[in-house]
Design a protein around this motif. Structure first.
Motif, PDB file in Angstrom:
ATOM      1  N   ARG A  59      59.068 124.240  93.383  1.00 49.12           N
ATOM      2  CA  ARG A  59      59.484 122.841  93.299  1.00 49.12           C
ATOM      3  C   ARG A  59      59.003 122.064  94.531  1.00 49.12           C
ATOM      4  NH1 ARG A  59      62.496 119.119  90.863  1.00 49.12           N
ATOM      5  NH2 ARG A  59      63.516 117.557  92.178  1.00 49.12           N
ATOM      6  N   THR A  60      59.114 122.676  95.708  1.00 55.99           N
ATOM      7  CA  THR A  60      58.673 122.006  96.929  1.00 55.99           C
ATOM      8  C   THR A  60      57.169 121.732  96.899  1.00 55.99           C
ATOM      9  OG1 THR A  60      60.445 123.110  98.165  1.00 55.99           O
ATOM     10  CG2 THR A  60      58.647 122.151  99.441  1.00 55.99           C
ATOM     11  N   LEU A  61      56.387 122.701  96.444  1.00 52.65           N
ATOM     12  CA  LEU A  61      54.943 122.494  96.376  1.00 52.65           C
ATOM     13  C   LEU A  61      54.579 121.429  95.345  1.00 52.65           C
ATOM     14  CD1 LEU A  61      53.659 126.181  96.712  1.00 52.65           C
ATOM     15  CD2 LEU A  61      53.762 124.392  98.472  1.00 52.65           C
ATOM     16  N   GLU A  62      55.325 121.364  94.255  1.00 55.55           N
ATOM     17  CA  GLU A  62      55.091 120.304  93.273  1.00 55.55           C
ATOM     18  C   GLU A  62      55.404 118.935  93.874  1.00 55.55           C
ATOM     19  OE1 GLU A  62      54.343 118.007  89.942  1.00 55.55           O
ATOM     20  OE2 GLU A  62      53.618 119.969  90.582  1.00 55.55           O
ATOM     21  N   THR A  63      56.446 118.862  94.703  1.00 52.73           N
ATOM     22  CA  THR A  63      56.761 117.615  95.391  1.00 52.73           C
ATOM     23  C   THR A  63      55.622 117.218  96.324  1.00 52.73           C
ATOM     24  OG1 THR A  63      59.139 118.057  95.281  1.00 52.73           O
ATOM     25  CG2 THR A  63      58.398 116.495  96.961  1.00 52.73           C
ATOM     26  N   ALA A  64      55.051 118.204  97.020  1.00 46.55           N
ATOM     27  CA  ALA A  64      53.907 117.923  97.893  1.00 46.55           C
ATOM     28  C   ALA A  64      52.714 117.426  97.077  1.00 46.55           C
ATOM     29  CB  ALA A  64      53.533 119.183  98.672  1.00 46.55           C
ATOM     30  N   ARG A  65      52.499 118.022  95.908  1.00 45.62           N
ATOM     31  CA  ARG A  65      51.374 117.578  95.071  1.00 45.62           C
ATOM     32  C   ARG A  65      51.566 116.134  94.618  1.00 45.62           C
ATOM     33  NH1 ARG A  65      49.841 116.330  90.379  1.00 45.62           N
ATOM     34  NH2 ARG A  65      51.955 116.475  89.536  1.00 45.62           N
ATOM     35  N   ARG A  66      52.818 115.774  94.277  1.00 43.18           N
ATOM     36  CA  ARG A  66      53.083 114.392  93.868  1.00 43.18           C
ATOM     37  C   ARG A  66      52.870 113.422  95.027  1.00 43.18           C
ATOM     38  NH1 ARG A  66      57.525 116.761  91.179  1.00 43.18           N
ATOM     39  NH2 ARG A  66      58.962 115.903  92.752  1.00 43.18           N
ATOM     40  N   LEU A  67      53.212 113.854  96.233  1.00 40.35           N
ATOM     41  CA  LEU A  67      52.942 113.008  97.395  1.00 40.35           C
ATOM     42  C   LEU A  67      51.447 112.738  97.510  1.00 40.35           C
ATOM     43  CD1 LEU A  67      54.002 111.704 100.101  1.00 40.35           C
ATOM     44  CD2 LEU A  67      53.343 113.875 101.177  1.00 40.35           C
ATOM     45  N   GLY A  68      50.634 113.774  97.280  1.00 34.68           N
ATOM     46  CA  GLY A  68      49.188 113.634  97.379  1.00 34.68           C
ATOM     47  C   GLY A  68      48.582 112.744  96.316  1.00 34.68           C
ATOM     48  N   ALA A  69      49.309 112.515  95.229  1.00 34.63           N
ATOM     49  CA  ALA A  69      48.808 111.624  94.188  1.00 34.63           C
ATOM     50  C   ALA A  69      48.784 110.181  94.666  1.00 34.63           C
ATOM     51  CB  ALA A  69      49.673 111.745  92.937  1.00 34.63           C
ATOM     52  N   ASP A  70      49.612 109.846  95.648  1.00 28.36           N
ATOM     53  CA  ASP A  70      49.711 108.464  96.126  1.00 28.36           C
ATOM     54  C   ASP A  70      49.328 108.287  97.578  1.00 28.36           C
ATOM     55  OD1 ASP A  70      50.792 107.556  93.640  1.00 28.36           O
ATOM     56  OD2 ASP A  70      52.741 108.373  94.219  1.00 28.36           O
ATOM     57  N   ARG A  71      49.133 109.384  98.281  1.00 25.08           N
ATOM     58  CA  ARG A  71      48.957 109.277  99.738  1.00 25.08           C
ATOM     59  C   ARG A  71      48.006 110.362 100.211  1.00 25.08           C
ATOM     60  NH1 ARG A  71      53.266 106.900 102.800  1.00 25.08           N
ATOM     61  NH2 ARG A  71      52.779 106.909 105.029  1.00 25.08           N
ATOM     62  N   ALA A  72      47.030 109.987 100.994  1.00 22.22           N
ATOM     63  CA  ALA A  72      46.069 110.963 101.521  1.00 22.22           C
ATOM     64  C   ALA A  72      46.677 111.644 102.744  1.00 22.22           C
ATOM     65  CB  ALA A  72      44.766 110.273 101.894  1.00 22.22           C
ATOM     66  N   CYS A  73      46.898 112.929 102.643  1.00 15.04           N
ATOM     67  CA  CYS A  73      47.416 113.690 103.788  1.00 15.04           C
ATOM     68  C   CYS A  73      46.956 115.129 103.649  1.00 15.04           C
ATOM     69  CB  CYS A  73      48.930 113.600 103.872  1.00 15.04           C
ATOM     70  SG  CYS A  73      49.791 114.400 102.505  1.00 15.04           S
ATOM     71  N   GLU A 133      66.418 118.715  96.364  1.00 12.86           N
ATOM     72  CA  GLU A 133      66.601 117.283  96.140  1.00 12.86           C
ATOM     73  C   GLU A 133      65.544 116.427  96.822  1.00 12.86           C
ATOM     74  OE1 GLU A 133      71.409 116.918  95.695  1.00 12.86           O
ATOM     75  OE2 GLU A 133      70.630 117.234  97.704  1.00 12.86           O
ATOM     76  N   ILE A 134      64.736 117.012  97.677  1.00 11.83           N
ATOM     77  CA  ILE A 134      63.729 116.227  98.374  1.00 11.83           C
ATOM     78  C   ILE A 134      62.653 115.778  97.387  1.00 11.83           C
ATOM     79  CG2 ILE A 134      62.227 118.161  99.055  1.00 11.83           C
ATOM     80  CD1 ILE A 134      61.987 116.792 101.795  1.00 11.83           C
ATOM     81  N   GLU A 135      62.245 114.529  97.490  1.00 14.82           N
ATOM     82  CA  GLU A 135      61.257 113.938  96.585  1.00 14.82           C
ATOM     83  C   GLU A 135      60.056 113.441  97.373  1.00 14.82           C
ATOM     84  OE1 GLU A 135      61.489 114.063  93.429  1.00 14.82           O
ATOM     85  OE2 GLU A 135      63.608 114.507  93.048  1.00 14.82           O
ATOM     86  N   ALA A 136      58.977 113.147  96.645  1.00 18.63           N
ATOM     87  CA  ALA A 136      57.780 112.621  97.294  1.00 18.63           C
ATOM     88  C   ALA A 136      58.087 111.324  98.033  1.00 18.63           C
ATOM     89  CB  ALA A 136      56.684 112.408  96.258  1.00 18.63           C
ATOM     90  N   ALA A 137      58.976 110.501  97.468  1.00 15.30           N
ATOM     91  CA  ALA A 137      59.336 109.245  98.119  1.00 15.30           C
ATOM     92  C   ALA A 137      60.023 109.496  99.466  1.00 15.30           C
ATOM     93  CB  ALA A 137      60.248 108.435  97.205  1.00 15.30           C
ATOM     94  N   THR A 138      60.798 110.597  99.566  1.00 12.23           N
ATOM     95  CA  THR A 138      61.439 110.944 100.831  1.00 12.23           C
ATOM     96  C   THR A 138      60.400 111.265 101.888  1.00 12.23           C
ATOM     97  OG1 THR A 138      63.207 111.949  99.503  1.00 12.23           O
ATOM     98  CG2 THR A 138      63.218 112.401 101.868  1.00 12.23           C
ATOM     99  N   LEU A 139      59.375 112.004 101.494  1.00  8.32           N
ATOM    100  CA  LEU A 139      58.312 112.369 102.426  1.00  8.32           C
ATOM    101  C   LEU A 139      57.517 111.132 102.847  1.00  8.32           C
ATOM    102  CD1 LEU A 139      57.045 115.609 100.634  1.00  8.32           C
ATOM    103  CD2 LEU A 139      58.684 115.429 102.507  1.00  8.32           C
TER     104      LEU A 139
END
Length: 468
Positions: A59-73, A133-139
């Motif tokens: 789940r955490t890695l999927e959250t990281a992948r979603r972050l990468g969909a909107d943000r270059a990191c 509970e951590i989401e891409a928006a939190t990151l």
């Protein structure tokens, strides 16, 4: 060179790229049975605890992948246990896996952040895999905070943190901290103050370390139902918190046994008498939980399969037709319900206590914990269960529930022991209860109230002669 998190498709590819300004570091552990989620092995067993670790990491890695969909990191997974080959086979080759270095958590965090800053990253976040509970928006919020402050923390409800962000290497932040204690965040904030760092705190979230924390996973049934129970329609789960209740538990449990539509869960806080053996002999599921009524009831609820949940104290007896009463009230569309209070004591003063409790329960919708609070499991999970407070946990849960609807009072009564009134005396107990509620509303913390309450309980009370 680090791996870039990019794209929003499921076929995210690994590619070597120049160092980017932002880097997300995920601290993970290979899910080896017996080595993963060790604090949950007593409740889940070694295999299920390891599967939970794997699910949390996915789940955490999927959250990281979603972050990468909107943000270059850039992303890297710093792991312990296993090796790069086993981690890659389990989670995929699109991630950069790096073994953790250091003898303790503080050293490992210090080394990981220092390496990222040394490679040219300007803003670095470190998260674990224990916070579903951590989401891409939190990151994204944490990365943005580092543009205007020096440090950002995601407070965990257990006193630690689920995220730390830095915009330069600050090894002192990770030194002199009692890792694994409930003082981690407080000590880290004190370090930040000493370094004169500007800090931003994110929204507090739950880490999953103990049975009571598993409620966060129950809110995500699609991801954790292979590990935790699925909710069964029409089933009622009765959760009983216990701590050395061998003298009272059997009469409470007897009317509940042998029913296919009722399961009984004993959330035991470390009994050293015969409580656990009695409960197991009677066919109850026993969940070992850290002591504390809120923790214990959450821990029991995390393992419940019932559509309905009933929280019952070990010295409280239910009316004969309690199940029909519960479903009748819940099917009226209310949020929750409780029974009227009857105290097993003949004194007239006790009748006034009952009258006041029942009046308050009907008008203010704040029943005592020993009135058998019940609700649907879905709502209990939604409001986050009981707070892990040493006092006022049932009062706070009722406040949360009332935001979703009415707490109804049944026409039937539960019968509860008078032991807490006998321990301190009727007058003193009543005054203390009202004082605690008033102080809570004035902002006094549950921890401070608990210390005050505990000191008053140690004072002897004059004997009262019972009549009737």
């Amino acid at each position: 060179m680090p791996v870039s998190v990019s794209g929003g498709s499921d076929d995210t590819a690994t590619r070597v790229a120049p160092v980017r300004a932002e880097r997300l570091i995920v601290f993970a552990r290979f899910p080896e049975a017996g080595q993963a989620k060790t604090r949950l092995i007593a409740a889940l067993g070694a295999d299920r605890a390891a599967r939970l670790q794997e699910s949390l990491t996915r789940r955490t890695l999927e959250t990281a992948r979603r972050l990468g969909a909107d943000r270059a990191c850039d992303l890297e997974v710093r792991f312990s246990g296993g090796d790069i080959d086993r981690m890659s086979r389990l989670y995929g080759t699109q991630w950069r896996f790096v073994p953790q270095q250091g003898t303790g958590l503080g050293e490992r965090l210090e080394q990981s952040v220092g390496a990222a800053i040394g490679e040219g990253a300007k803003r670095v976040l470190v998260i674990g895999t224990d916070c579903p509970e951590i989401e891409a928006a939190t990151l994204a919020e944490a990365f943005d905070a580092l543009k205007r402050c020096d440090l950002t923390f995601g407070p965990a409800l257990d006193g630690g943190y689920y995220l730390i962000g830095l915009n330069q290497s600050r090894p002192e932040i990770f030194r002199g901290v009692d890792w694994g204690s409930d003082q981690v965040l407080r000590q880290s904030l004190e370090r930040a103050r000493q370094l004169r760092c500007k800090v931003q705190l994110l929204r507090p979230l739950s880490d999953v370390d103990y049975p009571e924390d598993l409620l966060a996973c129950r809110r995500l049934p699609a991801e954790f139902s292979p590990i935790l129970p699925k909710t069964r329609s029409g089933q009622l789960s009765v959760i009983v918190p216990t701590l050395n209740e061998a003298r009272t538990i059997e009469p409470t449990l007897l009317p509940l046994m042998g029913r296919t539509d009722i399961e009984v869960i004993i959330a035991d806080g470390g009994s050293v008498d015969e409580t656990v053996s009695i409960a197991r002999r009677m066919g109850c599921l026993v969940v070992p939980v850290r002591p504390g009524r809120g923790r214990q009831m959450n821990g029991g609820a995390a393992f419940a399969s019932g559509e309905g949940l009933l929280f019952l104290h070990a010295d409280t007896r239910l009316p004969a037709d309690f199940e029909a009463t519960i479903w009748s009230i819940l099917n009226q569309g209310v949020a929750a319900g409780a029974f009227r209070l009857r105290i097993e004591d003949p004194r007239q003063a006790i009748r006034w206590i009952e009258w006041g409790a029942n009046l308050r329960s009907r008008i203010l919708q704040t029943p005592y914990g020993d009135q058998g609070l019940f609700m649907r499991a879905e709502l209990f999970h939604q409001v986050g269960g009981y707070p892990h407070w040493p006092l006022m946990e049932d009062y706070e849960l009722c406040r949360r529930i009332r935001r979703h609807g009415k707490i109804a009072l049944a026409n039937k009564s539960v019968s509860t022991s008078a032991r807490r009134w006998n321990r301190l005396g009727i007058c003193r107990t009543t005054v203390m209860n009202q004082f605690i509620v008033a102080a809570f509303h004035l902002g006094v913390s549950p921890e401070r109230l608990a210390r005050w309450y505990s000191s008053r309980k140690k004072r002897p009370c004059p004997k009262v002669r019972q009549t009737g």
